[in-house]
Design a protein around this motif. Structure first.
Motif, PDB file in Angstrom:
ATOM      1  N   ILE A  16       0.841  -1.203   0.000  1.00 33.30           N
ATOM      2  CA  ILE A  16       0.000   0.000   0.000  1.00 33.30           C
ATOM      3  C   ILE A  16       0.870   1.244   0.000  1.00 33.30           C
ATOM      4  O   ILE A  16       0.578   2.220  -0.695  1.00 33.30           O
ATOM      5  N   ASP A  17       1.969   1.213   0.757  1.00 39.15           N
ATOM      6  CA  ASP A  17       2.899   2.339   0.788  1.00 39.15           C
ATOM      7  C   ASP A  17       3.460   2.618  -0.605  1.00 39.15           C
ATOM      8  O   ASP A  17       3.672   3.760  -0.979  1.00 39.15           O
ATOM      9  N   ARG A  18       3.675   1.575  -1.399  1.00 40.58           N
ATOM     10  CA  ARG A  18       4.213   1.743  -2.751  1.00 40.58           C
ATOM     11  C   ARG A  18       3.181   2.351  -3.687  1.00 40.58           C
ATOM     12  O   ARG A  18       3.495   3.161  -4.541  1.00 40.58           O
ATOM     13  N   ILE A  19       1.912   2.002  -3.518  1.00 39.13           N
ATOM     14  CA  ILE A  19       0.878   2.469  -4.425  1.00 39.13           C
ATOM     15  C   ILE A  19       0.436   3.893  -4.103  1.00 39.13           C
ATOM     16  O   ILE A  19       0.077   4.652  -4.998  1.00 39.13           O
ATOM     17  N   PRO A  30      11.619  -0.668  -0.802  1.00 39.09           N
ATOM     18  CA  PRO A  30      11.578  -0.457  -2.251  1.00 39.09           C
ATOM     19  C   PRO A  30      10.905  -1.639  -2.942  1.00 39.09           C
ATOM     20  O   PRO A  30      11.202  -2.791  -2.640  1.00 39.09           O
ATOM     21  N   MET A  31       9.963  -1.325  -3.839  1.00 37.42           N
ATOM     22  CA  MET A  31       9.169  -2.378  -4.473  1.00 37.42           C
ATOM     23  C   MET A  31       8.623  -1.859  -5.797  1.00 37.42           C
ATOM     24  O   MET A  31       8.232  -0.707  -5.898  1.00 37.42           O
ATOM     25  N   LEU A  34       4.200  -3.403  -9.969  1.00 39.61           N
ATOM     26  CA  LEU A  34       3.582  -4.686 -10.291  1.00 39.61           C
ATOM     27  C   LEU A  34       3.680  -5.654  -9.106  1.00 39.61           C
ATOM     28  O   LEU A  34       2.721  -6.362  -8.800  1.00 39.61           O
ATOM     29  N   THR A  35       4.810  -5.641  -8.427  1.00 42.52           N
ATOM     30  CA  THR A  35       4.966  -6.483  -7.240  1.00 42.52           C
ATOM     31  C   THR A  35       3.975  -6.070  -6.171  1.00 42.52           C
ATOM     32  O   THR A  35       3.351  -6.922  -5.518  1.00 42.52           O
ATOM     33  N   ALA A  36       3.806  -4.774  -5.971  1.00 41.91           N
ATOM     34  CA  ALA A  36       2.856  -4.278  -4.978  1.00 41.91           C
ATOM     35  C   ALA A  36       1.430  -4.725  -5.320  1.00 41.91           C
ATOM     36  O   ALA A  36       0.676  -5.145  -4.445  1.00 41.91           O
TER      37      ALA A  36
END
Length: 60
Positions: A16-19, A30-31, A34-36
């Motif tokens: 969620i932090d990545r999106i 770090p991500m 697509l992985t998220a």
């Protein structure tokens, strides 16, 4: 979250932090986007399966 090591990429909060928008703060994990998305879809699928199982066991 540092004690989880590489497994912290499987946590929904990291995905969620990545999106979410960046807001000028560094990301904790770090991500790739697509992985998220796969992590969140995996958690949603897992919770759906658990809910269906719980419903089937309760109704039995």
């Amino acid at each position: 979250m540092t004690s989880f090591g590489a497994a912290r990429q499987l946590l929904p909060s990291s995905a969620i932090d990545r999106i979410l928008p960046d807001m000028g703060q560094p990301r904790t994990v770090p991500m790739a986007m697509l992985t998220a998305a796969f992590v969140l879809l995996g958690w949603a699928a897992a919770m759906t399966v658990v809910g269906a199982w719980k419903t089937a066991v309760t109704d039995a």
